[in-house]
Design a protein around this motif. Structure first.
Motif, PDB file in Angstrom:
ATOM      1  N   PRO A 271       0.778  -1.239   0.000  1.00  0.00           N
ATOM      2  CA  PRO A 271       0.000   0.000   0.000  1.00  0.00           C
ATOM      3  C   PRO A 271       0.808   1.287   0.000  1.00  0.00           C
ATOM      4  N   LEU A 272       2.075   1.238   0.408  1.00  0.00           N
ATOM      5  CA  LEU A 272       2.860   2.467   0.474  1.00  0.00           C
ATOM      6  C   LEU A 272       3.719   2.703  -0.766  1.00  0.00           C
ATOM      7  N   LYS A 273       3.529   1.892  -1.794  1.00  0.00           N
ATOM      8  CA  LYS A 273       4.435   1.926  -2.947  1.00  0.00           C
ATOM      9  C   LYS A 273       4.456   3.271  -3.673  1.00  0.00           C
ATOM     10  N   ASN A 274       3.356   4.039  -3.578  1.00  0.00           N
ATOM     11  CA  ASN A 274       3.291   5.348  -4.242  1.00  0.00           C
ATOM     12  C   ASN A 274       3.109   6.493  -3.248  1.00  0.00           C
ATOM     13  N   MET A 275       3.460   6.277  -2.007  1.00  0.00           N
ATOM     14  CA  MET A 275       3.189   7.269  -0.975  1.00  0.00           C
ATOM     15  C   MET A 275       3.894   8.597  -1.259  1.00  0.00           C
ATOM     16  N   MET A 276       3.127   9.683  -1.246  1.00  0.00           N
ATOM     17  CA  MET A 276       3.681  10.990  -1.606  1.00  0.00           C
ATOM     18  C   MET A 276       4.707  11.515  -0.616  1.00  0.00           C
ATOM     19  N   LEU A 277       4.746  10.962   0.575  1.00  0.00           N
ATOM     20  CA  LEU A 277       5.762  11.378   1.537  1.00  0.00           C
ATOM     21  C   LEU A 277       7.160  11.185   0.954  1.00  0.00           C
ATOM     22  N   PHE A 278       7.260  10.284  -0.043  1.00  0.00           N
ATOM     23  CA  PHE A 278       8.554   9.999  -0.671  1.00  0.00           C
ATOM     24  C   PHE A 278       8.588  10.367  -2.151  1.00  0.00           C
ATOM     25  N   THR A 279       7.430  10.372  -2.818  1.00  0.00           N
ATOM     26  CA  THR A 279       7.416  10.734  -4.233  1.00  0.00           C
ATOM     27  C   THR A 279       7.207  12.226  -4.459  1.00  0.00           C
ATOM     28  N   ARG A 280       6.609  12.922  -3.483  1.00  0.00           N
ATOM     29  CA  ARG A 280       6.421  14.378  -3.541  1.00  0.00           C
ATOM     30  C   ARG A 280       6.773  14.957  -2.169  1.00  0.00           C
ATOM     31  N   GLN A 281       7.970  14.620  -1.706  1.00  0.00           N
ATOM     32  CA  GLN A 281       8.310  14.830  -0.304  1.00  0.00           C
ATOM     33  C   GLN A 281       8.361  16.284   0.130  1.00  0.00           C
ATOM     34  N   ARG A 282       8.471  17.211  -0.803  1.00  0.00           N
ATOM     35  CA  ARG A 282       8.596  18.612  -0.401  1.00  0.00           C
ATOM     36  C   ARG A 282       7.247  19.273  -0.137  1.00  0.00           C
ATOM     37  N   LEU A 283       6.160  18.581  -0.426  1.00  0.00           N
ATOM     38  CA  LEU A 283       4.839  19.154  -0.182  1.00  0.00           C
ATOM     39  C   LEU A 283       4.481  19.071   1.300  1.00  0.00           C
ATOM     40  N   SER A 284       3.938  20.147   1.836  1.00  0.00           N
ATOM     41  CA  SER A 284       3.543  20.155   3.245  1.00  0.00           C
ATOM     42  C   SER A 284       2.141  19.579   3.452  1.00  0.00           C
ATOM     43  N   ILE A 285       1.350  19.509   2.375  1.00  0.00           N
ATOM     44  CA  ILE A 285       0.017  18.918   2.413  1.00  0.00           C
ATOM     45  C   ILE A 285       0.018  17.757   1.435  1.00  0.00           C
TER      46      ILE A 285
END
Length: 242
Positions: A208-222
């Motif tokens: 489930p975490l394979k596309n998690m934005m915490l790592f794919t779009r990590q600079r976003l605060s939201i």
């Protein structure tokens, strides 16, 4: 006096060391559109991510049926340690939220178009992880819920605010905010390093975490989360820290 900005567009992996440049005023707006994806079964193998045990639990609840999912939860970054921005301390921890009247505040100061669009997509009652960012030990510390949907962020018009935007007009404001309310602390602190280990395992063999934005779009605060992502990360609070 309103609280300082909750905007925390820092690099997730190196939260403390990589300050984020503000978005250029000429940047094109990112369309606000919900993404859909199908949950993916991991191949048979020896994933050490905890995905297989979590999947069994979910299948017992849902009959193992796969269905289309959308982003319906969120992750909000904020800085728990003091940092001055244009002479204003932008510190705001989950303890600060708990100290607010009715444990509720507005989530202001977002000045990134994609993050703003995510704010505008939030619905009343949806839950979000409260994530401590740009600190020695970044990670998830609690859960909040959306108690007021997007409305104009007043700080964009305040010349004394670090996030004043002279190009924004009251008749057509650029920036929005939502109100959030404290729900509870997570049963334990869930560090970024632990979430990253699961992300890497899931990225390699499905999960489930394979596309998690915490790592794919990590600079976003939201950041948006799928139901699967939210449920899996929340399940980590029941496990002993590694």
């Amino acid at each position: 006096m309103p609280w300082p900005s909750r905007k925390r567009d820092k690099g997730a992996v190196s939260d403390k060391k990589e300050p984020d440049a503000k978005i250029a005023k000429t940047e094109e707006e990112t369309p606000d559109k919900e993404e859909e994806e199908k949950s993916t079964k991991p191949p048979a193998g020896s994933s050490k991510s905890g995905w297989k045990n979590w999947k069994k639990t979910k299948e017992s609840d849902t009959g193992g049926e796969e269905s289309k999912i959308t982003y319906c939860h969120w992750l909000l970054k904020s800085e728990p340690e003091s940092r001055l921005e244009k002479g204003v301390d932008v510190k705001f921890s989950i303890d600060d939220l708990k100290a607010e009247p009715n444990q509720t505040t507005f989530w202001d100061g977002v000045r990134n178009y994609q993050a703003r669009n995510f704010l505008r997509a939030m619905k009343l009652g949806q839950q979000a992880f409260f994530y401590h960012s740009n600190c020695k030990d970044p990670g998830i510390v609690g859960i909040v819920k959306i108690v007021k949907e997007a409305y104009p962020d007043h700080t964009q018009f305040d010349q004394k605010d670090p996030h004043y935007d002279s190009s924004s007009r009251k008749e057509n404001p650029k920036w929005s905010m939502v109100d959030v309310q404290f729900v509870r602390m997570t049963k334990r602190f869930i560090p970024l390093s632990e979430i990253k280990a699961h992300y890497l395992a899931h990225k390699a063999d499905g999960g489930p975490l394979k596309n998690m934005m915490l790592f794919t779009r990590q600079r976003l605060s939201i950041q948006p989360l799928t139901q699967e992502e939210f449920d899996f990360v929340l399940s980590l609070e029941e496990e002993k820290p590694h």
